[in-house]
Design an enzyme around this catalytic site. Structure first.
Site, PDB file in Angstrom:
ATOM      1  N   ALA A  22       0.804  -1.227   0.000  1.00 59.00           N
ATOM      2  CA  ALA A  22       0.000   0.000   0.000  1.00 59.00           C
ATOM      3  C   ALA A  22       0.838   1.280   0.000  1.00 59.00           C
ATOM      4  O   ALA A  22       0.381   2.319  -0.472  1.00 59.00           O
ATOM      5  CB  ALA A  22      -0.922  -0.014   1.213  1.00 59.00           C
ATOM      6  N   ARG A  34      -1.483   0.473   7.800  1.00 54.23           N
ATOM      7  CA  ARG A  34      -0.937   0.410   9.162  1.00 54.23           C
ATOM      8  C   ARG A  34      -0.107   1.613   9.577  1.00 54.23           C
ATOM      9  O   ARG A  34       0.323   1.666  10.723  1.00 54.23           O
ATOM     10  CB  ARG A  34      -0.111  -0.881   9.329  1.00 54.23           C
ATOM     11  CG  ARG A  34      -0.983  -2.104   9.239  1.00 54.23           C
ATOM     12  CD  ARG A  34      -0.228  -3.416   9.281  1.00 54.23           C
ATOM     13  NE  ARG A  34      -1.186  -4.500   9.139  1.00 54.23           N
ATOM     14  CZ  ARG A  34      -1.693  -4.903   7.977  1.00 54.23           C
ATOM     15  NH1 ARG A  34      -1.318  -4.326   6.838  1.00 54.23           N
ATOM     16  NH2 ARG A  34      -2.585  -5.880   7.927  1.00 54.23           N
ATOM     17  N   HIS A 117      -3.874  -9.892  -3.820  1.00 52.90           N
ATOM     18  CA  HIS A 117      -5.071  -9.690  -2.988  1.00 52.90           C
ATOM     19  C   HIS A 117      -6.274  -9.271  -3.815  1.00 52.90           C
ATOM     20  O   HIS A 117      -7.219  -8.674  -3.288  1.00 52.90           O
ATOM     21  CB  HIS A 117      -4.765  -8.660  -1.874  1.00 52.90           C
ATOM     22  CG  HIS A 117      -3.802  -9.178  -0.848  1.00 52.90           C
ATOM     23  ND1 HIS A 117      -3.196  -8.380   0.097  1.00 52.90           N
ATOM     24  CD2 HIS A 117      -3.339 -10.434  -0.612  1.00 52.90           C
ATOM     25  CE1 HIS A 117      -2.400  -9.122   0.870  1.00 52.90           C
ATOM     26  NE2 HIS A 117      -2.461 -10.368   0.450  1.00 52.90           N
ATOM     27  N   CYS A 125     -20.986 -11.735  -7.249  1.00 54.60           N
ATOM     28  CA  CYS A 125     -21.909 -12.127  -6.193  1.00 54.60           C
ATOM     29  C   CYS A 125     -21.141 -12.929  -5.149  1.00 54.60           C
ATOM     30  O   CYS A 125     -20.362 -13.830  -5.492  1.00 54.60           O
ATOM     31  CB  CYS A 125     -23.040 -12.961  -6.790  1.00 54.60           C
ATOM     32  SG  CYS A 125     -24.060 -13.708  -5.500  1.00 54.60           S
ATOM     33  N   CYS A 128     -22.927 -16.767  -5.513  1.00 64.08           N
ATOM     34  CA  CYS A 128     -22.789 -17.630  -6.697  1.00 64.08           C
ATOM     35  C   CYS A 128     -21.649 -17.191  -7.615  1.00 64.08           C
ATOM     36  O   CYS A 128     -21.437 -17.798  -8.665  1.00 64.08           O
ATOM     37  CB  CYS A 128     -24.106 -17.693  -7.480  1.00 64.08           C
ATOM     38  SG  CYS A 128     -24.491 -16.170  -8.378  1.00 64.08           S
ATOM     39  N   CYS A 146     -29.180 -15.181  -7.841  1.00 64.54           N
ATOM     40  CA  CYS A 146     -29.440 -15.950  -6.619  1.00 64.54           C
ATOM     41  C   CYS A 146     -29.855 -15.073  -5.434  1.00 64.54           C
ATOM     42  O   CYS A 146     -30.105 -15.596  -4.351  1.00 64.54           O
ATOM     43  CB  CYS A 146     -28.205 -16.779  -6.261  1.00 64.54           C
ATOM     44  SG  CYS A 146     -26.881 -15.788  -5.582  1.00 64.54           S
ATOM     45  N   SER A 185       4.501  -3.251   4.891  1.00 66.91           N
ATOM     46  CA  SER A 185       4.955  -3.529   6.255  1.00 66.91           C
ATOM     47  C   SER A 185       5.339  -4.996   6.419  1.00 66.91           C
ATOM     48  O   SER A 185       5.871  -5.380   7.448  1.00 66.91           O
ATOM     49  CB  SER A 185       3.843  -3.181   7.247  1.00 66.91           C
ATOM     50  OG  SER A 185       2.712  -3.991   6.991  1.00 66.91           O
TER      51      SER A 185
END
Ligand code: OAD
Length: 240
Positions: A22, A34, A117, A125, A128, A146, A185
């Protein structure tokens, strides 16, 4: 002196992987997690960044990611990102693996990017996995198939990393003569293990450095964009 070492190592390396966190995007005005203005200083990650939060606290979960999706619209990759694009084009960098979900490495134009990430730029969704639009997510619609809740394609605590990105990152890191770690970090497993998986040289560029970072061959304390810019000037100079 240390930036010169980085430039020299980069020019001499046959395979270089960049690993970002980040801190790579704070100069684009996206908060990290952080440090003193980071998200997790004001919000407990357990309430918004876990599978439990998604299941049991969807209102807050939705509010938090709406804020981040909207915030991203005001931001764009800073010049440090463009340097990484240039280095890839010139064959100085072979891959970028990132913990960031802002999609900035791809938006800037890097080709070989692995998002460990996930990404906050696409949505599905939660039940589903049907692909949905950003607008549907922001409008807090339910899945048309759904009825499930909609979520960004990010990795929450409690979920596995995307296997393709993880495996490709490991391959690049293992092949690397040089791994440059920028703005993380190294608190979050398993991504934090990547710098330990190389036999090559390791460089840590970060605003704050502490005893955790002792294992790196070179530590450069500074802002990502500024250090990259200094390194780039030296690369150009040394390369003639
Ligand atoms: P952190 O917020 O934990 O760490 C960011 C690091 O970057 C800190 O050490 C800062 O000092 C440093 N930093 C900030 N601005 C900088 C700058 N301009 N130049 C250089 N360094 C700077 O963020 P990550 O390590 O990326 O995961 O966090 C890892 C994961 O924790 C995230 O991907 C996210 C979070 O919870 C999930 O949500 C799964």
């Amino acid at each position: 002196m240390s930036v010169r070492t980085l430039a020299t190592w980069l020019l001499n390396s046959k395979h270089t992987t960049i690993f970002t966190g980040a801190g790579m995007s704070t100069e684009s005005n996206i908060p990290d997690f952080r440090s003193k203005d980071g998200w997790w200083r004001n919000i407990d990650p357990r309430t918004v960044a876990t599978t439990t939060a998604l299941q049991n606290n969807f209102d807050l979960f939705h509010e938090f990611y709406t804020m981040r999706v909207q915030g991203l619209k005001q931001c764009s990759p800073h010049p440090g990102y463009w340097i990484l694009v240039d280095w890839e084009k010139r064959g100085l960098v072979q891959a970028i693996t990132t913990q960031n979900v802002d999609g900035f490495h791809i938006a800037a134009g890097n080709q070989e990017v692995y998002e460990l990430h996930g990404s906050i730029r696409s949505f599905r969704c939660a039940s589903c996995s049907w692909e949905v639009t950003e607008e549907q997510f922001l409008n807090k619609e339910s899945c048309k198939h759904c009825g499930g809740n909609l979520r960004p394609n990010i990795v929450l605590f409690g979920e596995g990393l995307p296997e393709d990105s993880w495996n490709a990152s490991i391959l690049h890191i293992r092949r690397s003569d040089l791994v440059i770690v920028i703005g993380t970090s190294l608190e979050v497993y398993p991504a934090s293990e990547l710098p330990n998986m190389t036999n090559g040289k390791t460089v840590y560029i970060n605003f704050e450095v502490d005893q955790h970072n002792r294992n790196f061959d070179l530590i450069i304390k500074g802002k990502a964009g500024e250090v990259l810019s200094q390194a780039n000037e030296l690369v150009k100079k040394l390369n003639g």
